[in-house]
Design a protein around this motif. Structure first.
Motif, mmCIF file in Angstrom:
data_model
loop_
_atom_site.group_PDB
_atom_site.id
_atom_site.type_symbol
_atom_site.label_atom_id
_atom_site.label_comp_id
_atom_site.label_asym_id
_atom_site.label_seq_id
_atom_site.Cartn_x
_atom_site.Cartn_y
_atom_site.Cartn_z
ATOM 1 N N GLU A 12 0.817 -1.211 0.000
ATOM 2 C CA GLU A 12 0.000 0.000 0.000
ATOM 3 C C GLU A 12 0.861 1.276 0.000
ATOM 4 N N TYR A 13 2.124 1.157 0.364
ATOM 5 C CA TYR A 13 2.968 2.340 0.509
ATOM 6 C C TYR A 13 4.389 2.069 0.003
ATOM 7 N N ILE A 14 5.131 3.165 -0.190
ATOM 8 C CA ILE A 14 6.540 3.113 -0.567
ATOM 9 C C ILE A 14 7.320 3.850 0.512
ATOM 10 N N THR A 15 8.384 3.242 1.016
ATOM 11 C CA THR A 15 9.237 3.900 2.007
ATOM 12 C C THR A 15 10.280 4.755 1.295
ATOM 13 N N THR A 16 10.949 5.591 2.042
ATOM 14 C CA THR A 16 12.011 6.425 1.481
ATOM 15 C C THR A 16 13.097 5.556 0.856
ATOM 16 N N LYS A 17 13.507 4.497 1.542
ATOM 17 C CA LYS A 17 14.538 3.609 1.011
ATOM 18 C C LYS A 17 14.086 2.947 -0.282
ATOM 19 N N GLU A 18 12.838 2.500 -0.309
ATOM 20 C CA GLU A 18 12.313 1.873 -1.523
ATOM 21 C C GLU A 18 12.245 2.871 -2.673
ATOM 22 N N LEU A 19 11.880 4.107 -2.379
ATOM 23 C CA LEU A 19 11.841 5.144 -3.404
ATOM 24 C C LEU A 19 13.245 5.382 -3.960
ATOM 25 N N ALA A 20 14.242 5.423 -3.078
ATOM 26 C CA ALA A 20 15.627 5.590 -3.511
ATOM 27 C C ALA A 20 16.053 4.426 -4.409
ATOM 28 N N LEU A 22 14.068 2.346 -6.066
ATOM 29 C CA LEU A 22 13.217 2.335 -7.244
ATOM 30 C C LEU A 22 13.722 3.289 -8.322
ATOM 31 N N LEU A 23 14.144 4.475 -7.896
ATOM 32 C CA LEU A 23 14.571 5.497 -8.845
ATOM 33 C C LEU A 23 16.084 5.554 -9.041
ATOM 34 N N GLY A 24 16.819 4.777 -8.240
ATOM 35 C CA GLY A 24 18.278 4.778 -8.361
ATOM 36 C C GLY A 24 18.894 6.095 -7.948
ATOM 37 N N ILE A 25 18.370 6.667 -6.857
ATOM 38 C CA ILE A 25 18.871 7.945 -6.356
ATOM 39 C C ILE A 25 19.315 7.784 -4.904
ATOM 40 N N ALA A 26 20.047 8.771 -4.405
ATOM 41 C CA ALA A 26 20.524 8.745 -3.025
ATOM 42 C C ALA A 26 19.343 8.857 -2.057
ATOM 43 N N TYR A 27 19.528 8.306 -0.861
ATOM 44 C CA TYR A 27 18.491 8.315 0.167
ATOM 45 C C TYR A 27 18.041 9.743 0.482
ATOM 46 N N LEU A 33 12.334 14.106 -2.318
ATOM 47 C CA LEU A 33 11.310 13.809 -3.318
ATOM 48 C C LEU A 33 10.037 13.300 -2.651
ATOM 49 N N LEU A 34 10.181 12.456 -1.657
ATOM 50 C CA LEU A 34 9.022 11.938 -0.926
ATOM 51 C C LEU A 34 8.217 13.085 -0.323
ATOM 52 N N GLN A 35 8.899 14.044 0.271
ATOM 53 C CA GLN A 35 8.220 15.206 0.855
ATOM 54 C C GLN A 35 7.532 16.031 -0.226
ATOM 55 N N TYR A 69 5.938 0.030 -13.139
ATOM 56 C CA TYR A 69 7.182 -0.665 -12.823
ATOM 57 C C TYR A 69 8.374 -0.065 -13.553
ATOM 58 N N SER A 70 8.144 0.905 -14.388
ATOM 59 C CA SER A 70 9.222 1.542 -15.136
ATOM 60 C C SER A 70 9.802 2.702 -14.343
ATOM 61 N N LYS A 71 11.085 2.954 -14.545
ATOM 62 C CA LYS A 71 11.732 4.090 -13.897
ATOM 63 C C LYS A 71 11.313 5.356 -14.634
ATOM 64 N N PRO A 72 10.874 6.395 -13.913
ATOM 65 C CA PRO A 72 10.486 7.647 -14.578
ATOM 66 C C PRO A 72 11.661 8.242 -15.340
ATOM 67 N N THR A 73 11.349 8.929 -16.434
ATOM 68 C CA THR A 73 12.385 9.593 -17.231
ATOM 69 C C THR A 73 12.865 10.847 -16.503
#
Length: 80
Positions: A12-20, A22-27, A33-35, A69-73
């Motif tokens: 149901e949710y994405i954590t900050t770590k999962e977002l990092a 998922l997008l291949g970015i730093a925590y 971005l989450l904020q 499931y795709s990484k955003p451009t």
């Protein structure tokens, strides 16, 4: 991988770590971005360090199909 993305979006949710991941970015960038996503979408979940899947989909204007499931451009990453 596709399987990891599928696992993230099965909840149901994405954590900050999962977002990092998922997008291949730093925590720290993922945290910012989450904020941003929370501010732009209204924060349905209301839990620190997590966003509702639908907030993520709304922010990137995804319809919830396999596109999720795709990484955003680069353009989608700067959406906001």
């Amino acid at each position: 991988t596709y399987a990891e993305r599928q696992e993230i979006f099965s909840k149901e949710y994405i954590t900050t770590k999962e977002l990092a991941d998922l997008l291949g970015i730093a925590y720290t960038k993922a945290s910012t971005l989450l904020q941003t996503i929370k501010r732009k979408t209204g924060d349905r979940l209301g839990i620190k360090g997590k966003i509702h899947i639908q907030d993520y989909l709304d922010y990137y204007r995804l319809d919830g199909s396999s596109q999720r499931y795709s990484k955003p451009t680069g353009e989608e990453l700067s959406n906001g």
